[in-house]
Design a protein around this motif. Sequence first.
Motif, PDB file in Angstrom:
ATOM      1  N   UNK A   5     -11.223  -6.691   1.785  1.00  0.00           N
ATOM      2  CA  UNK A   5     -11.143  -8.020   2.378  1.00  0.00           C
ATOM      3  C   UNK A   5     -10.670  -7.883   3.821  1.00  0.00           C
ATOM      4  N   UNK A   6     -10.951  -8.886   4.605  1.00  0.00           N
ATOM      5  CA  UNK A   6     -10.530  -8.893   6.006  1.00  0.00           C
ATOM      6  C   UNK A   6      -9.065  -9.337   6.072  1.00  0.00           C
ATOM      7  N   UNK A   7      -8.158  -8.416   5.756  1.00  0.00           N
ATOM      8  CA  UNK A   7      -6.730  -8.721   5.667  1.00  0.00           C
ATOM      9  C   UNK A   7      -5.919  -7.738   6.506  1.00  0.00           C
ATOM     10  N   UNK A   8      -4.648  -8.074   6.704  1.00  0.00           N
ATOM     11  CA  UNK A   8      -3.770  -7.197   7.478  1.00  0.00           C
ATOM     12  C   UNK A   8      -3.601  -5.840   6.796  1.00  0.00           C
ATOM     13  N   UNK A   9      -3.569  -5.821   5.467  1.00  0.00           N
ATOM     14  CA  UNK A   9      -3.432  -4.553   4.760  1.00  0.00           C
ATOM     15  C   UNK A   9      -4.594  -3.628   5.093  1.00  0.00           C
ATOM     16  N   UNK A  10      -5.807  -4.178   5.075  1.00  0.00           N
ATOM     17  CA  UNK A  10      -6.971  -3.347   5.352  1.00  0.00           C
ATOM     18  C   UNK A  10      -7.017  -2.934   6.820  1.00  0.00           C
ATOM     19  N   UNK A  11      -6.552  -3.802   7.702  1.00  0.00           N
ATOM     20  CA  UNK A  11      -6.468  -3.436   9.114  1.00  0.00           C
ATOM     21  C   UNK A  11      -5.521  -2.260   9.302  1.00  0.00           C
ATOM     22  N   UNK A  12      -4.388  -2.303   8.576  1.00  0.00           N
ATOM     23  CA  UNK A  12      -3.433  -1.207   8.657  1.00  0.00           C
ATOM     24  C   UNK A  12      -3.976   0.100   8.134  1.00  0.00           C
TER      25      UNK A  12
ATOM     26  N   UNK B 110     -11.253   4.397  -8.188  1.00  0.00           N
ATOM     27  CA  UNK B 110     -11.430   5.615  -7.388  1.00  0.00           C
ATOM     28  C   UNK B 110     -10.470   5.569  -6.201  1.00  0.00           C
ATOM     29  N   UNK B 111      -9.750   6.653  -5.915  1.00  0.00           N
ATOM     30  CA  UNK B 111      -8.737   6.620  -4.862  1.00  0.00           C
ATOM     31  C   UNK B 111      -9.309   6.817  -3.466  1.00  0.00           C
ATOM     32  N   UNK B 112      -8.548   6.379  -2.502  1.00  0.00           N
ATOM     33  CA  UNK B 112      -8.745   6.811  -1.124  1.00  0.00           C
ATOM     34  C   UNK B 112      -7.950   8.100  -0.913  1.00  0.00           C
ATOM     35  N   UNK B 113      -8.308   8.877   0.094  1.00  0.00           N
ATOM     36  CA  UNK B 113      -7.493  10.057   0.405  1.00  0.00           C
ATOM     37  C   UNK B 113      -6.073   9.638   0.790  1.00  0.00           C
ATOM     38  N   UNK B 114      -5.116  10.478   0.446  1.00  0.00           N
ATOM     39  CA  UNK B 114      -3.709  10.293   0.848  1.00  0.00           C
ATOM     40  C   UNK B 114      -3.176   8.919   0.439  1.00  0.00           C
ATOM     41  N   UNK B 115      -3.414   8.534  -0.808  1.00  0.00           N
ATOM     42  CA  UNK B 115      -2.934   7.226  -1.281  1.00  0.00           C
ATOM     43  C   UNK B 115      -2.373   7.339  -2.696  1.00  0.00           C
ATOM     44  N   UNK B 116      -1.687   8.435  -2.982  1.00  0.00           N
ATOM     45  CA  UNK B 116      -1.319   8.729  -4.365  1.00  0.00           C
ATOM     46  C   UNK B 116      -0.425   7.662  -4.978  1.00  0.00           C
ATOM     47  N   UNK B 117       0.572   7.173  -4.236  1.00  0.00           N
ATOM     48  CA  UNK B 117       1.491   6.187  -4.811  1.00  0.00           C
ATOM     49  C   UNK B 117       0.753   4.902  -5.166  1.00  0.00           C
ATOM     50  N   UNK B 118      -0.033   4.394  -4.239  1.00  0.00           N
ATOM     51  CA  UNK B 118      -0.800   3.168  -4.468  1.00  0.00           C
ATOM     52  C   UNK B 118      -1.789   3.365  -5.619  1.00  0.00           C
TER      53      UNK B 118
ATOM     54  N   UNK C 196       9.493   5.263  -5.268  1.00  0.00           N
ATOM     55  CA  UNK C 196      10.268   4.202  -5.911  1.00  0.00           C
ATOM     56  C   UNK C 196       9.987   2.844  -5.276  1.00  0.00           C
ATOM     57  N   UNK C 197       9.779   2.818  -3.958  1.00  0.00           N
ATOM     58  CA  UNK C 197       9.488   1.552  -3.286  1.00  0.00           C
ATOM     59  C   UNK C 197       8.139   0.984  -3.737  1.00  0.00           C
ATOM     60  N   UNK C 198       7.113   1.837  -3.762  1.00  0.00           N
ATOM     61  CA  UNK C 198       5.781   1.361  -4.151  1.00  0.00           C
ATOM     62  C   UNK C 198       5.740   0.970  -5.620  1.00  0.00           C
TER      63      UNK C 198
ATOM     64  N   UNK D 135       0.821  -1.206   0.000  1.00  0.00           N
ATOM     65  CA  UNK D 135       0.000   0.000   0.000  1.00  0.00           C
ATOM     66  C   UNK D 135       0.859   1.262   0.000  1.00  0.00           C
ATOM     67  N   UNK D 136       1.963   1.237   0.728  1.00  0.00           N
ATOM     68  CA  UNK D 136       2.834   2.408   0.758  1.00  0.00           C
ATOM     69  C   UNK D 136       2.376   3.449   1.757  1.00  0.00           C
ATOM     70  N   UNK D 137       2.950   4.648   1.676  1.00  0.00           N
ATOM     71  CA  UNK D 137       2.708   5.670   2.693  1.00  0.00           C
ATOM     72  C   UNK D 137       1.345   6.343   2.545  1.00  0.00           C
ATOM     73  N   UNK D 138       0.823   6.828   3.653  1.00  0.00           N
ATOM     74  CA  UNK D 138      -0.346   7.706   3.622  1.00  0.00           C
ATOM     75  C   UNK D 138       0.165   9.110   3.327  1.00  0.00           C
ATOM     76  N   UNK D 139       0.046   9.527   2.074  1.00  0.00           N
ATOM     77  CA  UNK D 139       0.648  10.802   1.665  1.00  0.00           C
ATOM     78  C   UNK D 139      -0.021  11.304   0.397  1.00  0.00           C
TER      79      UNK D 139
END
Length: 282
Positions: free
Chosen positions: A218-225, A177-185, A138-140, A123-127
């Motif tokens: 989905x009920x996953x660690x990514x979504x929990x984060x 459609x994006x989420x807020x602060x998720x430009x890299x993802x 570059x990481x994402x 997912x990368x940073x919230x930014x």
Amino acid sequence: MKQTRVPFVHAATAPEIGPIPKDEPAPLTTHQEHATSNPRTMLVTGAGSGIGRAVAIRMLDAGWNVVLAGRRDEQLKQSAAQHPHALVVPTDVTDPEAVERLFAAGIGRFNRIDVLFNNAGIFGPAANVGQLSVAQWQEVSAVNLNGAIYCAGAAFKHMQAAGGGRIINNGSISAQVPRPASVAYTVTKHAITGLTKSIELDGRPYGITCSQIDIGNTASKMMTGMGTGSGALQANGSRLVEPTFSLDQAAATIEFMATAPPEVSINQLTITAAGMPYIGRG
């Protein structure tokens, strides 16, 4: 003009690989409880956790051979659970040479790769774009975009020689459609849509189809984060606890896509938790 699909059989350039069995697709929410005499093979990236693990387990239960790829050997082994039809290949998808070794290992063990589930991602940073650092971008992009292209390219070359196959790219509802602060993802997932459409077009002469699944919550660690359970950031600045759905149901959908007959192309499929803020997001 009516288009004729190239049959999903072997090209003369690869006579050493046997024909693909034409098994009927499994129902969406049930397993095939026994292995076929000549099982098909799926390669799953990001198979150590989350959707990738759920898909690997489900396809093994359905009688497929599965090549499990990911960075963490121990997590991959946990997903494989010593299944006789599983092959664990620790792989960094951002390394093109490692991707080539991955496909060589899978083909060496099972003779061919019928389906690639191109799933590895972060997912990368919230930014927003002004906050995003060069290193973060570059990481994402290295994982979500470069890794996806390397794996798709290796699969395409193999399937071209083998007479056909299917690539399933894991997009995201953020590809729409994006989420807020998720430009890299969001940018990388929009790019996956372009990759999917290009493969579907360029693969037509070779019997290669390409699909994209866009999954929401989905009920996953990514979504929990991301705070779905405690309050995910919304477009109006508020936070909202969002509904989720099971990883196994997402895996069942991918099984449905993987087992579609070769004359069927599922271009883009969206599956979300019922009631999540997707329709009308923003």
